[in-house]
Enzyme design. Sequence first.
Site, PDB file in Angstrom:
ATOM      1  N   CYS A 194       0.813  -1.220   0.000  1.00 38.69           N
ATOM      2  CA  CYS A 194       0.000   0.000   0.000  1.00 38.69           C
ATOM      3  C   CYS A 194       0.846   1.269   0.000  1.00 38.69           C
ATOM      4  CB  CYS A 194      -0.923   0.014   1.216  1.00 38.69           C
ATOM      5  SG  CYS A 194      -1.865  -1.506   1.416  1.00 38.69           S
ATOM      6  N   HIS A 213      -9.345   3.548  -1.199  1.00 35.82           N
ATOM      7  CA  HIS A 213      -7.971   3.048  -1.115  1.00 35.82           C
ATOM      8  C   HIS A 213      -7.610   2.190  -2.329  1.00 35.82           C
ATOM      9  CE1 HIS A 213      -4.237   1.645   0.353  1.00 35.82           C
ATOM     10  NE2 HIS A 213      -4.648   0.610   1.063  1.00 35.82           N
TER      11      HIS A 213
END
Length: 388
Positions: A84, A334
Amino acid sequence: MSNVRVAGVGLTSFGNTPERTSRDLFAEASITAFEDSGVPRDDVDALLYGNFMGELSEHQGHHGPLMAEAAGVQAPATRYESACASSGTAVRDAVMRIRNGEDDVLLVGGAERMTNLGTAGATEALAIAADDLWEVRAGVTFPGAYALMAQAYFTEYGGEHEDLAHIAVKNHENALNNDKAQYQSAIEVSDVLEAPQVSSPLGLYDSCPLSDGAAAIVLTSEEYAEEHGLDAPVSITGTGQGGDRMALHDRDHLARSPAAREAGEQAYADAGIDAADVDFAEVHDCFTIAEVLAIESLDLFPVGEGISAARDGRTTADGETPINLSGGLKAKGHPVGATGASQIAEVATLLSGDHPNSEFVESGTTAVAHNAGGTVASATVHVLEVDN
């Protein structure tokens, strides 16, 4: 060393668009970034691009040249993968390249296509950011891993699920005015507490969504910006990167994030500031507990006090240190490879006064962006400042 200017930013809307490819998404973000910057594509020295799961979601590797073509750039291109924190890591390298004089203009960003995999497929794809041998094969997923971190925090420092619920409510409230956010709807504390449980103590509203989206940033040297008369009042003045052991069971502490602390300390020292100088922050709240760990690791709140910060109104839009005015990962969304770059874009527009929520930080001059990979085995932190 040259200061690094944020010349232009571009974001797609984040959301559920399974029909759109990552190259389509990144092309849109890049068009906006170039239009915002006024920088010709021919002046770009290189593309630094973040992506995590392209091989799994699109059967596509070798993203660098593909995304350069999508952006209309003829320059060397490199794909960065750090879970991420992929595009946050790309931003860090871009900052260092411009500072050392290697480049004057860089296109930096990332994209991710996730929702075409469905919930089960995306969950399996995300799991490869954990330790496959010792965590994934034992059935650990990221909701479960962050639930373990939340339980450890509650045991050591106190707190309860309702404290986390206030974080979710806050971030949904912040996203209401952000037209790029995936969720532009308010929720109540009761909604969070009564939502289906995912992994105790975390429920559905403690978790960020699966998202498709892209972000692009045009970064330039200060000399280039001045020579070409760019309107680029925001600079990246500090950068840091930290790491930790991959698997949770190998760590000394589950309720702290040493990688984020290391990255934050580096970034503060690099910028010549300390935590007291930070007016607001965008942090990696993939789960509500992650926001608590982030703001404590950045020394924005003492260890043990981050859990109650949203509940006490200290991190709300009108609080002493607003956190995630974009809506954060929780409400903005996200798309993994795009997240780090999107945080930089949000902070830059908040500082420049061009963000829907800039009114809450009108007097702010200094902010940080915190991007984390996995259970914060990787982390980058950047300090951004605006000219007075």
